[in-house]
Each structure stands twice: as C-alpha cells, then as structure tokens.
Motif scaffolding. Structure first.
Motif, PDB file in Angstrom:
ATOM      1  N   GLU A   1      -8.566   1.420  -2.745  1.00 49.14           N
ATOM      2  CA  GLU A   1      -8.512   0.173  -3.523  1.00 49.14           C
ATOM      3  C   GLU A   1      -9.591   0.193  -4.606  1.00 49.14           C
ATOM      4  OE1 GLU A   1      -6.534  -2.576  -3.107  1.00 49.14           O
ATOM      5  OE2 GLU A   1      -5.412  -1.674  -1.449  1.00 49.14           O
TER       6      GLU A   1
ATOM      7  N   TYR B   1      -3.752   1.102   9.614  1.00 47.39           N
ATOM      8  CA  TYR B   1      -3.257   1.938   8.515  1.00 47.39           C
ATOM      9  C   TYR B   1      -2.063   2.806   8.920  1.00 47.39           C
ATOM     10  CZ  TYR B   1      -3.531   4.579   4.180  1.00 47.39           C
ATOM     11  OH  TYR B   1      -3.257   5.142   2.964  1.00 47.39           O
TER      12      TYR B   1
ATOM     13  N   ASP C   1      -2.359  12.511   8.252  1.00 50.04           N
ATOM     14  CA  ASP C   1      -2.830  13.270   7.088  1.00 50.04           C
ATOM     15  C   ASP C   1      -3.211  12.334   5.954  1.00 50.04           C
ATOM     16  OD1 ASP C   1      -2.617  15.686   8.252  1.00 50.04           O
ATOM     17  OD2 ASP C   1      -0.681  16.230   7.358  1.00 50.04           O
ATOM     18  N   GLU C   2      -2.387  11.302   5.774  1.00 48.29           N
ATOM     19  CA  GLU C   2      -2.626  10.368   4.679  1.00 48.29           C
ATOM     20  C   GLU C   2      -3.971   9.653   4.852  1.00 48.29           C
ATOM     21  OE1 GLU C   2       0.716   7.832   3.741  1.00 48.29           O
ATOM     22  OE2 GLU C   2      -0.642   6.275   3.000  1.00 48.29           O
TER      23      GLU C   2
ATOM     24  N   TRP D   1      -0.007  13.941   0.592  1.00 48.98           N
ATOM     25  CA  TRP D   1      -1.164  13.977   1.485  1.00 48.98           C
ATOM     26  C   TRP D   1      -1.157  15.208   2.374  1.00 48.98           C
ATOM     27  CZ3 TRP D   1      -4.517  10.424   0.046  1.00 48.98           C
ATOM     28  CH2 TRP D   1      -4.044   9.253  -0.561  1.00 48.98           C
TER      29      TRP D   1
ATOM     30  N   VAL E   1      -6.990  12.257   4.647  1.00 49.34           N
ATOM     31  CA  VAL E   1      -7.347  12.676   3.286  1.00 49.34           C
ATOM     32  C   VAL E   1      -7.915  11.493   2.518  1.00 49.34           C
ATOM     33  CG1 VAL E   1      -6.430  13.488   1.077  1.00 49.34           C
ATOM     34  CG2 VAL E   1      -5.665  14.551   3.208  1.00 49.34           C
ATOM     35  N   ARG E   2      -7.247  10.360   2.649  1.00 50.91           N
ATOM     36  CA  ARG E   2      -7.696   9.187   1.894  1.00 50.91           C
ATOM     37  C   ARG E   2      -9.101   8.752   2.307  1.00 50.91           C
ATOM     38  NH1 ARG E   2      -4.533   3.551   0.636  1.00 50.91           N
ATOM     39  NH2 ARG E   2      -6.406   2.297   0.367  1.00 50.91           N
TER      40      ARG E   2
ATOM     41  N   LEU F   1      -9.035   9.248  -2.425  1.00 52.82           N
ATOM     42  CA  LEU F   1      -7.770   9.235  -3.157  1.00 52.82           C
ATOM     43  C   LEU F   1      -6.958   8.024  -2.713  1.00 52.82           C
ATOM     44  CD1 LEU F   1      -6.485  12.913  -3.160  1.00 52.82           C
ATOM     45  CD2 LEU F   1      -6.624  11.421  -5.161  1.00 52.82           C
ATOM     46  N   GLY F   2      -6.460   7.251  -3.675  1.00 58.28           N
ATOM     47  CA  GLY F   2      -5.628   6.101  -3.337  1.00 58.28           C
ATOM     48  C   GLY F   2      -6.408   4.885  -2.870  1.00 58.28           C
TER      49      GLY F   2
ATOM     50  N   ILE G   1       1.041  11.296  -4.580  1.00 57.45           N
ATOM     51  CA  ILE G   1       0.103  12.176  -3.878  1.00 57.45           C
ATOM     52  C   ILE G   1       0.796  12.744  -2.648  1.00 57.45           C
ATOM     53  CG2 ILE G   1      -2.080  12.282  -2.647  1.00 57.45           C
ATOM     54  CD1 ILE G   1      -2.927   9.797  -4.340  1.00 57.45           C
TER      55      ILE G   1
ATOM     56  N   GLN H   1       0.817  -1.193   0.000  1.00 61.02           N
ATOM     57  CA  GLN H   1       0.000   0.000   0.000  1.00 61.02           C
ATOM     58  C   GLN H   1       0.869   1.268   0.000  1.00 61.02           C
ATOM     59  OE1 GLN H   1      -2.966  -1.057   2.569  1.00 61.02           O
ATOM     60  NE2 GLN H   1      -4.378  -0.210   1.176  1.00 61.02           N
ATOM     61  N   ARG H   2       1.861   1.234   0.874  1.00 62.21           N
ATOM     62  CA  ARG H   2       2.721   2.387   1.059  1.00 62.21           C
ATOM     63  C   ARG H   2       3.456   2.732  -0.247  1.00 62.21           C
ATOM     64  NH1 ARG H   2       3.199   6.762   3.780  1.00 62.21           N
ATOM     65  NH2 ARG H   2       5.301   7.569   3.795  1.00 62.21           N
TER      66      ARG H   2
ATOM     67  N   LYS I   1       1.447   9.895   9.637  1.00 60.23           N
ATOM     68  CA  LYS I   1       0.582   9.256   8.634  1.00 60.23           C
ATOM     69  C   LYS I   1      -0.889   9.636   8.789  1.00 60.23           C
ATOM     70  CE  LYS I   1       1.210   5.366   6.466  1.00 60.23           C
ATOM     71  NZ  LYS I   1       1.243   3.918   6.227  1.00 60.23           N
TER      72      LYS I   1
ATOM     73  N   LYS J   1       2.598   1.940  -3.268  1.00 55.59           N
ATOM     74  CA  LYS J   1       1.653   2.396  -4.275  1.00 55.59           C
ATOM     75  C   LYS J   1       1.362   3.885  -4.096  1.00 55.59           C
ATOM     76  CE  LYS J   1      -1.572  -0.920  -5.005  1.00 55.59           C
ATOM     77  NZ  LYS J   1      -2.877  -1.419  -4.630  1.00 55.59           N
ATOM     78  N   VAL J   2       1.173   4.264  -2.845  1.00 51.64           N
ATOM     79  CA  VAL J   2       0.857   5.653  -2.547  1.00 51.64           C
ATOM     80  C   VAL J   2       2.018   6.554  -2.948  1.00 51.64           C
ATOM     81  CG1 VAL J   2       0.598   7.259  -0.648  1.00 51.64           C
ATOM     82  CG2 VAL J   2      -0.841   5.240  -0.779  1.00 51.64           C
TER      83      VAL J   2
END
Lengths: 109, 499
Positions: free
Chosen positions: B498, B106, B485-486, A15, B489-490, B495-496, A13, A4-5, B483, A7-8
């Motif tokens: 699956e 996550y 923010d990631e 963030w 936002v996601r 965004l991003g 992007i 996942q990491r 992480k 890919k991001v």
C-alpha cells in the motif's frame, strides 16, 4: 475501488516466478541467516538475566563500590538491544539493494 | 497551577485535532494518517504510544520501594522491541493496510480469520484500556484531587475527540507531544537527582546502599519466584510484537524502510527512559523516603510526583502531574483507534459487508466505532472503580503473545499454515491466557490459586503455537498454500505494498 487481489493481478506481478528466482532466494537466505542468529543471540542474552537473578548469587558481586554485576548486566541489556538494532539496520540496508534489483526486474507490466 | 499547565496541553491538543480533522478525508487518513508520518516522527509516536503511566509512575515507584527488581522488570520492555524490529514491523507494513488482521487474513479465508483477529484485538485493547483508565482515575485523584468519575469522563471525552475528528494524524501528534513532555520531565528530574551525588554513579549507589542496605541493589526483594520472571519475560518479548495498537503505527509511514527507522528511534527513546527511571526511583527513595511514598499510595505510584515536589516545589509537581495526564491520554487515544479499526475495518467492512462498503460508509462506521469504543471504555472504567486492575496489563500481554504472535509468525513463514490453524491458534491462545489468569493469584486467593504464576506466558504461549499447528494439520487449504508465495515475496520486498 479495486480489491487487493485485483490490484495485484492488474500489476502483472508473477509472485511465483519471483519466489523461485535465484536473486530472491539468495536475498532471503541472507536475511534468514541474520534474523535467526540474531534472535538466538538476544533471547539467550536476555533470559540469562532473570535466570541468573533467580537461581544464583553471582550478580551480587560488587564491581565499583556498591555498583554490582546485577546493575551492569541489566544495563548491558540496553546496550545490547541498541547495538543489535543498529547492526540490523546496516544489514537491512544492504539487503535493500538486493531487493531493489528484484523490484526493478519484476516491476510488472 | 496544575490546571494552567493542563489547560495549555488540552488546548494545544484540541488545536492539533482541528488541524488534523481538515486533513482526514478518507479511511487511509483516518487509520494511517495518510501514510504521511516520517520514520523518526513515528519512532517518537511509538514511544508515546507505549510508555504508559504504568511505566512512568509504576516503575519509578517499584524501584523506589524494591530497588533492583524494579529495574530488572524494565529491561524486558525494551528488549521486546528487537522482535518487533527483526520480525514483524517491515513485513506488516508491506503486506497490510490498516490492521493486524490485514496481514493475518492475507492468504486465508478472510471472514473467519478477520473475525477472530478482531476479537483478539478487541480483547487486548479492552484489558489495556481498563487498566489505563482505572489507574488514571486513581492517579489524577491523588495528583489533582479531582473526583475519579470526573477524571475518567474527561479523559474519555478527550480521547474520543482526538480520534473521531483527528483520526490517526491527531493521535500521532498527541503521542509525539506526550513523548517529548515525558522525556523532558524525566531528563530534568534525573539530572536534578544526579546533581545531588555530584554526577557520580558510584557515590549515588554507595549512598543508596548505606541507607537501604546492599540487598536493595540486589535481585530478590520483589520477585521471589524466578519462573515468574522468565514467564513475564516471554510474554513481554513475544507480546509487544503482537500488540495491535503498537503494530498499526507501522501503517502510518510511507515504506517498510521508514518502519525500520521508526523502531530504532523508538528503541533509543524507550531505552533511555527506562534507564532514567532508576534515577527517579533512587531519588524518590532517598529524598522523599519510603514512608511518605507509601502513605501517599500503597502501590508506590506517587514516588515520581513526590520527588518532583521535593526537588522543584509546587510548579514542578504541577508539571509532572500534567505529564502524567498527557501520558495517559496519548496511550488511550492509540487504543481507541486500534479497537475502532478492528471493529469497523475488520469486522464491519470486511466480514459483514464483505469488502463492498463504500469509502464514505467505511469512514462513517470508523467514526461511530471510535465513539462506541470510547463510551464502552468509560462505562467499564467507571464500573471497575476501586477494583485492582493491574493484572489486566499482564493479561493483555499474555493474549498478545499467545494468540497473536504465533499466528503472525506462521502466516509469514510457514507455507502449510491455513485458515483452520489461524483460527484455532488465536482461540487457543486467547482462551488459555484468560483461563490461566482467572485461576492465578491475580484473581484467586494467592494461597489457593490453582495456577501459581501471575504471568501465564510460559504455558499459554506454547499452547497458542500448539493450537495453530494442530489446527493446520486438521485441514488442507491449497488456496492458502498457493498464496504463500505472494505474501512471502510481498512482505519481504514491498512489491505491491500500500502506498
């Protein structure tokens, strides 16, 4: 298979930049305002039912023949949940437009 | 007669499983039906996943015997979906892959968080599963006079076949068919009852009041402790949004918008169903009578089938029996796939193999996990024969609301939240729920129970939140904050996510 990491990172992007952007902050402010007020509303509305049922006699008031306030109030909970769900969907559809703009701007590259 | 309808259902679902098996090639197919389910299909499937035999037979019976309190009980089961809709469904779809732990881990140190989240999922699923299977064994014995052990093993084998070969795709369609059958049966029964009163609500209520007294239509016949109702309400409202087998359904749709649509569909179906249980309950009370219902089953579970018999004879009874059977199967299949995901995806692939397992290996383990979950469930259900397991559903909701929900909320909205907080939060919620139920009237003699409430939510939920907060402040984890923010936002934009 990439994690996942990875890919991001590959998608490029940033963030943090999005999180700090004016558009995103405004969208989140609108979203939170709705979610918080809707949640407070339905939690109070819902818990009024078991509290009134448990601590008062008011729900025993008969309205139409034997149909009492207890049934009408319980039934209104279903209507409340449905109406709130529809109102939320309308609100979320509007937010989707703001989100689409954010996505277009930050689609990675 | 009942066997013919039964056999038709089993053959149809096995045919679907065969069809689905050809379309289940990788883990995305297996856990998430290739994200190919549409919003409305998923909504019907959620309803099929959620409305258990306990709702269909249990609540109808409760209304038949205790009147209003049965209806009061059913309100929370729908209102709970507002939390799912407003807070959990879309962020989960945007940030996870196959399981609830995907979202929780996550931004954290994945191994400890996934391990504990898998434990919590397995606990919830096990409690729910045993309650379903033991109840199913008893109900099928009453309905069809099939031996308890035979019906448990039959259900167990069918649920394993659906999941092992057809994965989430077969499970989804079994749930959709079940929801349609259940709603169809309920609508027909309700209309037949309503017709007895010339489709006039006031006439129906007046007649019920005349026969059982106005108290029957007022609160207080079953639930005498108001605090108990509030505690149950809390566990329902916060627990539904933490039930793994409901949440994984949101991974089967292509986007968060479809996840949203599916909750709304589910809410209309589930709500309509619970409103109609009033007709089933009143109909059974009036047309069958308390004595006959109680003679058939002390808990009132036979109210709806007996009503069907009174209104439509043997054929209709057989149909309703088959609906009850389908209802049980659809719920347990959803539970098997949820537990298999916790074991294979969270625990095996990500904790033991550190995310390095090949796709082929993951598929194999997922299938073995489903077989393992199925076999263990069958054995536990056979051992629990004749035990009163109704409290296990309350326990499942207590764990979901106290262990899962606080951590879901904090990981989505609290930047400072970290691995320690997630682990302590889930463990506190889990242990508090288990302990409070063990010392409650569910397990102890009601006169001397140390904890007075059968639903521990009002105490265990705040403890779950507290555990998460205290754990968070005990450590600092810059990586988790970075992480945030990631995930933020996601989860809020997709965004991003699956695809």
């Amino acid at each position: 298979m990439s994690t996942q990491r990875e890919k991001v990172l590959a998608s490029g992007i940033d963030w943090h930049v999005i999180a700090e952007s004016e558009e995103f902050k405004q969208m989140m402010a609108k979203k939170k305002r709705f979610t918080v007020s809707a949640t407070i509303f339905f939690v109070i509305y819902y818990f009024t039912l078991p509290i009134l049922a448990g601590y008062s006699e008011i729900l025993n008031t008969q309205i139409f023949g034997s149909v009492n306030l207890a049934y009408l109030f319980a039934l209104s909970q279903f209507v409340m949940a449905w109406v709130l769900a529809i109102v939320y969907v309308r609100h979320a559809d509007n937010l989707d437009k703001l989100v689409d703009a954010i996505i277009q701007k930050n689609k990675g590259g | 007669m009942a066997f013919a309808i039964f056999a038709a259902f089993v053959i149809a679902t096995l045919f679907i499983t065969y069809w689905a098996a050809k379309r289940t090639a990788n883990t995305e197919d297996f856990y998430a039906a290739g994200r190919s389910i549409t919003g409305w299909q998923n909504g019907i499937a959620i309803a099929g996943d959620y409305m258990s035999a306990a709702s269909f037979l249990g609540i109808a019976g409760m209304i038949a015997l205790f009147g209003y309190d049965g209806f009061l009980y059913s309100v929370g089961w729908l209102v709970a979906y507002l939390v799912v809709l407003l807070v959990v469904a879309e962020p989960l779809r945007n940030s996870g892959k196959y399981t609830l732990a995907d979202m929780l881990a996550y931004r954290m140190n994945a191994k400890p968080v996934r391990s504990v989240a898998a434990l919590s999922t397995l606990a919830i699923t096990a409690f729910y599963m045993i309650a379903q299977l033991v109840g199913a064994g008893g109900i099928i014995k009453l309905l069809l006079d099939i031996d308890y052990n035979v019906s448990i093993i039959t259900i167990g084998i069918l649920m394993m076949l659906y999941v092992v070969f057809g994965g989430m795709l077969a499970t989804t369609w079994v749930q959709i068919i079940k929801a349609v059958l259940l709603m169809g049966g309920t609508v027909i029964l309700s209309i037949m009852v309503f017709a007895q009163y010339n489709f006039n609500i006031v006439t129906m209520f007046d007649q019920v009041s005349l026969k059982f007294g106005q108290e029957f239509l007022e609160p207080g016949l079953k639930f005498t402790n108001p605090l108990e109702n509030v505690s149950l309400g809390l566990a329902l409202i916060l627990g539904t949004a933490g039930l793994p087998h409901v949440l994984i359904r949101f991974y089967t749709v292509p986007t968060a918008k479809d996840a949203r649509t599916s909750v709304v569909w589910a809410m209309f179906i589930i709500g309509a169903f619970y409103i109609m249980t009033t007709f089933l309950g009143f109909g059974a009370a009036m047309l069958v009578g308390h004595e006959t219902i109680l003679n058939a089953d002390k808990a009132g579970n036979m109210a709806a089938p007996l009503l069907a018999q009174a209104l439509g004879g043997e054929f209709f009874l057989a149909f309703i029996a088959a609906v009850a059977f389908a209802t049980i199967l659809a719920v347990v299949a959803g539970l098997v796939i949820s537990a298999a995901g916790a074991f294979a995806h969270d625990f095996y692939s990500n904790v033991i193999r550190g995310g390095k397992a090949s796709e082929k290996e993951q598929m194999k383990v997922a299938r073995y996990a489903a077989i393992g979950v199925g076999v263990v469930s069958i054995v536990l259900a056979l051992m629990a024969k004749d035990q009163n397991v109704a409290f296990l559903v309350a326990l499942a909701f207590a764990v979901a609301s106290s262990a899962n929900l606080p951590v879901i909320l904090f990981s989505l909205f609290w930047k400072r939240f970290n691995t320690t907080g997630a682990v302590t939060g889930m463990l506190t919620g889990l242990i508090a729920s288990l302990t409070l139920v063990l010392i409650s009237p569910n397990v102890m003699d009601p006169e001397n129970a140390i904890f007075p409430l059968t639903n521990p939510g009002i105490v265990s939920i705040p403890l779950g939140f507290l555990g998460a907060i205290v754990g968070t402040f005990m450590s600092r984890e810059p990586e988790a904050e970075k992480k945030f923010d990631e995930l933020y936002v996601r989860s809020n934009t997709g965004l991003g996510a699956e695809e």
